[in-house]
Design an enzyme around this catalytic site. Structure first.
Site, mmCIF file in Angstrom:
data_model
loop_
_atom_site.group_PDB
_atom_site.id
_atom_site.type_symbol
_atom_site.label_atom_id
_atom_site.label_comp_id
_atom_site.label_asym_id
_atom_site.label_seq_id
_atom_site.Cartn_x
_atom_site.Cartn_y
_atom_site.Cartn_z
ATOM 1 N N GLY A 23 -15.592 -29.474 -16.001
ATOM 2 C CA GLY A 23 -15.676 -30.716 -15.225
ATOM 3 C C GLY A 23 -16.992 -31.450 -15.327
ATOM 4 N N THR A 24 -17.791 -31.157 -16.352
ATOM 5 C CA THR A 24 -19.077 -31.853 -16.455
ATOM 6 C C THR A 24 -19.005 -33.053 -17.395
ATOM 7 O OG1 THR A 24 -19.665 -30.125 -18.026
ATOM 8 C CG2 THR A 24 -20.634 -29.978 -15.843
ATOM 9 N N GLY A 25 -17.835 -33.305 -17.951
ATOM 10 C CA GLY A 25 -17.682 -34.523 -18.761
ATOM 11 C C GLY A 25 -17.699 -34.285 -20.259
ATOM 12 N N THR A 54 -15.111 -33.623 -22.327
ATOM 13 C CA THR A 54 -14.027 -34.393 -22.944
ATOM 14 C C THR A 54 -14.386 -35.873 -22.947
ATOM 15 O OG1 THR A 54 -12.591 -32.791 -21.929
ATOM 16 C CG2 THR A 54 -11.536 -34.708 -22.897
ATOM 17 N N GLU A 74 -23.113 -19.800 13.619
ATOM 18 C CA GLU A 74 -23.597 -20.928 12.818
ATOM 19 C C GLU A 74 -25.003 -21.339 13.210
ATOM 20 O OE1 GLU A 74 -22.146 -21.672 10.191
ATOM 21 O OE2 GLU A 74 -20.305 -20.594 10.630
ATOM 22 N N HIS A 128 -27.554 -19.067 11.645
ATOM 23 C CA HIS A 128 -27.934 -19.460 10.275
ATOM 24 C C HIS A 128 -28.947 -20.593 10.309
ATOM 25 C CE1 HIS A 128 -25.051 -17.176 8.022
ATOM 26 N NE2 HIS A 128 -23.990 -17.741 8.561
ATOM 27 N N ASP A 141 -20.986 -14.388 3.913
ATOM 28 C CA ASP A 141 -22.458 -14.312 3.934
ATOM 29 C C ASP A 141 -22.912 -13.016 3.284
ATOM 30 O OD1 ASP A 141 -22.193 -16.521 5.510
ATOM 31 O OD2 ASP A 141 -22.426 -15.419 7.397
HETATM 32 P P1 ADP Z 1 -14.726 -31.165 -19.094
HETATM 33 O O1 ADP Z 1 -14.108 -31.532 -20.380
HETATM 34 O O2 ADP Z 1 -16.189 -30.920 -19.175
HETATM 35 O O3 ADP Z 1 -14.048 -30.059 -18.344
HETATM 36 P P2 ADP Z 1 -13.916 -33.814 -18.363
HETATM 37 O O4 ADP Z 1 -14.651 -34.595 -19.373
HETATM 38 O O5 ADP Z 1 -12.473 -33.593 -18.602
HETATM 39 O O6 ADP Z 1 -14.627 -32.413 -18.120
HETATM 40 O O7 ADP Z 1 -14.144 -34.486 -16.952
HETATM 41 C C1 ADP Z 1 -13.182 -34.519 -15.959
HETATM 42 C C2 ADP Z 1 -13.350 -35.739 -15.088
HETATM 43 O O8 ADP Z 1 -14.555 -35.654 -14.330
HETATM 44 C C3 ADP Z 1 -13.471 -37.003 -15.876
HETATM 45 O O9 ADP Z 1 -12.237 -37.590 -16.084
HETATM 46 C C4 ADP Z 1 -14.350 -37.881 -15.001
HETATM 47 O O10 ADP Z 1 -13.578 -38.593 -14.071
HETATM 48 C C5 ADP Z 1 -15.195 -36.903 -14.250
HETATM 49 N N1 ADP Z 1 -16.545 -36.751 -14.823
HETATM 50 C C6 ADP Z 1 -17.080 -35.608 -15.278
HETATM 51 N N2 ADP Z 1 -18.334 -35.794 -15.710
HETATM 52 C C7 ADP Z 1 -18.607 -37.092 -15.555
HETATM 53 C C8 ADP Z 1 -19.764 -37.906 -15.823
HETATM 54 N N3 ADP Z 1 -20.872 -37.391 -16.340
HETATM 55 N N4 ADP Z 1 -19.688 -39.213 -15.521
HETATM 56 C C9 ADP Z 1 -18.569 -39.740 -14.980
HETATM 57 N N5 ADP Z 1 -17.465 -39.033 -14.701
HETATM 58 C C10 ADP Z 1 -17.470 -37.717 -14.971
#
Ligand code: ADP
Length: 607
Positions: free
Chosen positions: A211-213, A215, A430, A433, A506
């Site tokens: 999910g870091t972008g 793709t 809580e 903490h 924890d």
């Molecule tokens: P990965 O391939 O690293 O698992 P993706 O590229 O499929 O992640 O990202 C999934 C979604 O997360 C994208 O469709 C986008 O909406 C969001 N996303 C992730 N990284 C970014 C970024 N750097 N900027 C904007 N959106 C992002």
């Protein structure tokens, strides 16, 4: 870019349907049609018709035990059962019928052959041709590309279009973008590189947590360079039959070479690129696929314009042959975004929603520390959904803050009813903490404390906010963190003289931290700077495996217990010294259910 949909059903599905229809037709319908023309009558009717000489042809079917006959004009066929009738022959001779005439025509063996075998085969081939042509057109957007079928790659082709993803859509990740910009430049102007004799890497590996972008970045490279983009997931190569994956790889590269310059993107490459360990009973199909990929990457000459981008979150599991120079020799880390990156990602996604003036992205980004790009996109969307749910038309800061909690801890549990005593325990837990965190100078200030149960199972939580980016943590900070984690249980013990199950999370976190301090960060006197543990899964939860003897393991366990115990004592001491504040804030929280960091600090600083 538009993604063209892949075919849903395999061709074999259509073949089976046609086969079933033909079989039904041959075995059920044909005989039924033939029989339908025959009218069944009684024997007396037969006698009557012979006497009236209203009879044309007669066929006596001994085995079937029936007589078939037609009327004089031969327009209708009748059937009657055979009975023991000695006058039958005479009767027929008198009636002038022609005996032994074949009434129901036997189909000729040639016709049978044509109908039952040749015709179905022709229909099959026809349908096959039609379907493959149709799928082919669907996949390529034109009549001139690959043919689909078994063993063919089903790489999605992203057709160039003006609204393609650009680098500007990918927020943060500046280092990754810089690295990839060179590839874009090369695709635009390969001559510049050729002149100097520089070779572009054939493969670029994007590594980082999910999910870091990754793709998105690959698509952005294609978008920026304005070239076709082929995308396929590693798992799509691996089929049930050995050899299919290899054939898919061949096919994918064939297509790519035809369309060069272009980008080929292989997502989750670890599905095929795992180390070949030569174990007996290994995965033959995967290894063959990998071998084919390696061969293809070696096969194309330098600078032919096909750049392969691959993404993985398990780079350590990749086969060394895949990462050697000449194949995926460039590695671009795509890490979790830092504070600035998070803020930018939020802004990019917030462009699509209507915002209130109150929104402070910096604050939201600080609250969402550790979130990936995909999670941040989700936070913005959750906030927008919440806005609609509450009947407003602008997303506010409160929506965003609540949606962070939804993403972290799940939705509020509406029907979870805590008993009075439970609610009191959770409040003290809580505040325990929060108070321990606040009293230790190095702990981050408290943002919010709540005792509203969440669907994740949390009965309440204390949200701490980092003021800035933290890249390093000192031993003292780590110890304070452990003390903060034990603060909840310490408060329960102090006030109620008992322990509850609420501290399980924890305990888990505190133990993990303490173990890392000893085994990986070299923060114990005894083991000095010796690594006792290695991280096997850096981007996926950071699983570790121990690399020491059994005796050392026992020693480590002892040390971990010692460390956590010490911090637990410290937390209890802090709470004892601030018992009044603990009571006061806990009661306030019990009444209010959710309090902000400011309210907390106000009570704490009140003399
Ligand atoms: P990965 O391939 O690293 O698992 P993706 O590229 O499929 O992640 O990202 C999934 C979604 O997360 C994208 O469709 C986008 O909406 C969001 N996303 C992730 N990284 C970014 C970024 N750097 N900027 C904007 N959106 C992002």
């Amino acid at each position: 870019m538009q993604e063209i949909k892949k075919p849903r059903k395999p061709l074999i599905f259509y073949y089976v349907i046609v086969m079933i229809i033909l079989l039904l037709f041959n075995f059920l319908l044909m005989p039924w049609f033939a029989e339908r023309q025959i009218v069944e009558v009684g024997y007396e009717q037969f006698i009557k018709m012979t006497e009236e000489k209203d009879i044309g042809q007669v066929e006596i079917q001994q085995e079937e035990n029936r007589i078939l006959f037609t009327d004089k004009d031969g327009t209708r066929i009748y059937e009657t059962g055979m009975i023991d009738d000695p006058d039958l022959t005479q009767r027929l001779v008198d009636s002038g019928a022609s005996i032994y005439g074949q009434i129901v025509k036997q189909t000729s063996p040639w016709l049978t052959l044509i109908l039952s075998w040749i015709l179905p085969i022709l229909i099959f081939v026809g349908i096959g041709q039609y379907m493959s042509k149709k799928l082919m057109n669907r996949a390529s957007g034109g009549p001139d590309s690959m043919i689909f079928g078994m063993g063919k790659s089903n790489a999605k082709v992203y057709v160039k279009s003006s609204e393609g993803i650009r680098f500007s859509d990918v927020a943060g990740e500046d280092e990754a973008k810089e690295s990839l910009a060179e590839i874009v430049d090369y695709l635009h102007n390969p001559g510049k590189y050729r002149e100097v004799g520089a070779n572009m890497p054939k493969g670029v590996l994007l590594v980082g947590p999910p999910g870091t972008g990754k793709t998105m970045l690959a698509k952005a490279v294609a978008g920026e360079a304005n070239v076709p983009f082929f995308s396929m997931s590693g798992s799509e190569f691996v089929e049930m039959f050995v050899g299919m994956g290899a054939s898919k790889v061949r096919d994918l590269f064939k297509q790519a070479k035809e369309k060069a310059p272009c980008i080929v993107f292989i997502d989750e490459i670890d599905a095929i690129g795992q180390k070949r360990d030569g174990r007996v009973g290994g995965n033959d199909e995967r290894e063959q696929t990998l071998n084919q990929l390696l061969t293809e990457m070696d096969g194309f000459e330098n600078n032919n314009g096909v750049i392969i981008l691959a993404a993985t979150n398990r780079p350590e599991s990749l086969d060394p042959a895949l990462t050697r120079p000449g194949r995926f020799d460039r590695r671009v880390p795509v890490e979790l975004p830092d504070l600035k990156g998070r803020e930018e990602i939020l802004k990019v996604h917030a462009k699509k929603v209507k915002l209130d003036d109150s929104v402070d992205f910096n604050k939201v980004a600080r609250m969402a520390s550790g979130a990936s790009g995909a999670e941040l996109a989700n936070i913005v969307n959750e906030a927008a959904l919440r806005t609609v749910r509450t009947g407003r038309n602008c997303v506010t800061q409160a929506d965003l803050e609540e949606s962070i909690e939804v993403v972290i801890a799940g939705y509020q549990k509406k029907n979870a009813i805590l008993t009075d005593q439970e609610k009191k325990i959770v409040s003290y837990h809580e505040v325990g903490h929060a108070l321990v965190a606040a009293m230790q100078t190095h702990s981050a200030p408290v943002q919010k404390i709540t005792i509203v149960p969440r669907t994740s199972g949390a009965l309440g939580y204390t949200m701490q906010v980092d003021e800035g980016n933290h890249y390093l943590m000192s031993q003292e900070e780590l110890e304070n963190k452990i003390a903060t984690l034990t603060g909840g249980r310490a408060a329960e013990e102090l006030v109620f003289h008992s322990s509850s199950t609420g501290a399980s999370n924890d305990i888990e976190q505190a133990t993990k931290l303490a173990r890392s301090m000893i085994t990986r960060y070299g923060m114990s006197e005894e083991f000095d700077m010796v690594a006792m543990e290695t991280v096997t899964n850096q981007y996926l939860g950071g699983d570790t495996s121990l690399t020491c003897s059994a005796e050392t393991q026992a020693e480590i366990d002892r040390k971990v217990v010692e460390l956590v115990k010490k911090q637990h004592e410290k937390a209890r001491k802090i709470l004892e010294d601030n018992r009044e504040k603990l009571d006061e804030i806990s009661e306030y929280l019990y009444e209010k259910e959710t309090i902000t960091g400011d309210e907390f600090m106000k009570i704490l600083e009140k003399k």
